[in-house]
Design a protein around this motif. Sequence first.
Motif, PDB file in Angstrom:
ATOM      1  N   GLN A 109       0.807  -1.208   0.000  1.00  0.00           N
ATOM      2  CA  GLN A 109       0.000   0.000   0.000  1.00  0.00           C
ATOM      3  C   GLN A 109       0.844   1.263   0.000  1.00  0.00           C
ATOM      4  N   ALA A 110       2.158   1.110  -0.139  1.00  0.00           N
ATOM      5  CA  ALA A 110       3.055   2.271  -0.071  1.00  0.00           C
ATOM      6  C   ALA A 110       2.688   3.287  -1.151  1.00  0.00           C
ATOM      7  N   PRO A 111       2.734   4.574  -0.823  1.00  0.00           N
ATOM      8  CA  PRO A 111       2.393   5.610  -1.794  1.00  0.00           C
ATOM      9  C   PRO A 111       3.434   5.678  -2.915  1.00  0.00           C
ATOM     10  N   ALA A 112       3.044   6.271  -4.034  1.00  0.00           N
ATOM     11  CA  ALA A 112       3.911   6.347  -5.206  1.00  0.00           C
ATOM     12  C   ALA A 112       5.038   7.358  -5.016  1.00  0.00           C
ATOM     13  N   TYR A 113       4.852   8.380  -4.180  1.00  0.00           N
ATOM     14  CA  TYR A 113       5.887   9.401  -3.993  1.00  0.00           C
ATOM     15  C   TYR A 113       6.928   8.907  -2.987  1.00  0.00           C
ATOM     16  N   PRO A 114       8.165   9.391  -3.090  1.00  0.00           N
ATOM     17  CA  PRO A 114       9.191   8.993  -2.116  1.00  0.00           C
ATOM     18  C   PRO A 114       8.819   9.463  -0.710  1.00  0.00           C
ATOM     19  N   ARG A 116       6.836  15.405   0.087  1.00  0.00           N
ATOM     20  CA  ARG A 116       5.398  15.548   0.308  1.00  0.00           C
ATOM     21  C   ARG A 116       4.796  16.145  -0.948  1.00  0.00           C
ATOM     22  N   ASP A 117       3.594  15.716  -1.290  1.00  0.00           N
ATOM     23  CA  ASP A 117       2.906  16.314  -2.423  1.00  0.00           C
ATOM     24  C   ASP A 117       2.625  17.771  -2.110  1.00  0.00           C
ATOM     25  N   TYR A 118       2.692  18.620  -3.135  1.00  0.00           N
ATOM     26  CA  TYR A 118       2.359  20.022  -2.934  1.00  0.00           C
ATOM     27  C   TYR A 118       1.908  20.641  -4.249  1.00  0.00           C
ATOM     28  N   ASN A 119       1.165  21.709  -4.119  1.00  0.00           N
ATOM     29  CA  ASN A 119       0.682  22.457  -5.264  1.00  0.00           C
ATOM     30  C   ASN A 119       1.788  23.439  -5.664  1.00  0.00           C
ATOM     31  N   ALA A 173       4.869  31.048  -1.029  1.00  0.00           N
ATOM     32  CA  ALA A 173       5.677  30.572   0.100  1.00  0.00           C
ATOM     33  C   ALA A 173       6.995  31.346   0.165  1.00  0.00           C
ATOM     34  N   GLN A 174       7.614  31.606  -0.984  1.00  0.00           N
ATOM     35  CA  GLN A 174       8.857  32.380  -1.015  1.00  0.00           C
ATOM     36  C   GLN A 174       8.625  33.800  -0.509  1.00  0.00           C
ATOM     37  N   LYS A 175       7.511  34.400  -0.897  1.00  0.00           N
ATOM     38  CA  LYS A 175       7.177  35.752  -0.448  1.00  0.00           C
ATOM     39  C   LYS A 175       6.951  35.771   1.073  1.00  0.00           C
ATOM     40  N   GLN A 186      11.892  23.671   8.143  1.00  0.00           N
ATOM     41  CA  GLN A 186      11.705  24.498   6.961  1.00  0.00           C
ATOM     42  C   GLN A 186      10.639  25.543   7.256  1.00  0.00           C
ATOM     43  N   ARG A 187      10.836  26.755   6.704  1.00  0.00           N
ATOM     44  CA  ARG A 187       9.866  27.840   6.887  1.00  0.00           C
ATOM     45  C   ARG A 187       8.934  27.903   5.692  1.00  0.00           C
ATOM     46  N   GLN A 188       7.687  28.250   5.941  1.00  0.00           N
ATOM     47  CA  GLN A 188       6.689  28.482   4.890  1.00  0.00           C
ATOM     48  C   GLN A 188       6.754  27.381   3.841  1.00  0.00           C
ATOM     49  N   LYS A 189       6.492  26.160   4.257  1.00  0.00           N
ATOM     50  CA  LYS A 189       6.614  24.966   3.428  1.00  0.00           C
ATOM     51  C   LYS A 189       5.285  24.640   2.763  1.00  0.00           C
ATOM     52  N   PRO A 190       5.253  24.577   1.417  1.00  0.00           N
ATOM     53  CA  PRO A 190       4.033  24.110   0.738  1.00  0.00           C
ATOM     54  C   PRO A 190       3.848  22.603   0.966  1.00  0.00           C
ATOM     55  N   ILE A 191       2.687  22.214   1.465  1.00  0.00           N
ATOM     56  CA  ILE A 191       2.320  20.812   1.646  1.00  0.00           C
ATOM     57  C   ILE A 191       0.891  20.671   1.161  1.00  0.00           C
ATOM     58  N   ASP A 192       0.670  19.747   0.249  1.00  0.00           N
ATOM     59  CA  ASP A 192      -0.642  19.585  -0.385  1.00  0.00           C
ATOM     60  C   ASP A 192      -1.105  20.939  -0.923  1.00  0.00           C
ATOM     61  N   GLU A 193      -2.266  21.405  -0.489  1.00  0.00           N
ATOM     62  CA  GLU A 193      -2.804  22.694  -0.957  1.00  0.00           C
ATOM     63  C   GLU A 193      -2.528  23.813   0.036  1.00  0.00           C
ATOM     64  N   PHE A 194      -1.716  23.552   1.045  1.00  0.00           N
ATOM     65  CA  PHE A 194      -1.496  24.502   2.128  1.00  0.00           C
ATOM     66  C   PHE A 194      -0.058  25.007   2.149  1.00  0.00           C
TER      67      PHE A 194
END
Length: 96
Positions: free
Chosen positions: A21-26, A30-33, A40-42, A67-75
């Motif tokens: 059941q392991a996810p496809a991503y390493p 983490r998945d991110y938009n 996030a850079q701003k 890490q600061r201001q890290k994009p994760i999924d849609e957040f």
Amino acid sequence: MGRGKHSIGRRPIPSLLAHDQAPAYPRHMRDYNRSNTPLAQKLRRNMTPWERKLWHEHLKSLPIRWQRQKPIDEFIVDFYCAKARLVSCAVNSLLN
């Protein structure tokens, strides 16, 4: 909750999944938009006083990488530690 969207991902922790059941991503990614990256850079360049204090006086000097201001999924989360799978959001006292 502070500015922007903050959340812990709702995806199961990969190490707790059965091998088939392991996810496809390493595991370390983490998945991110990708459209959240410029924002996030701003946000990294324009931290609030509370975020700046937490970063410079505590998190930056820890032996575990944060890490600061890290994009994760849609957040975009304020602070993220991948090794501990921990999200921290700095909320100023005016919101309490």
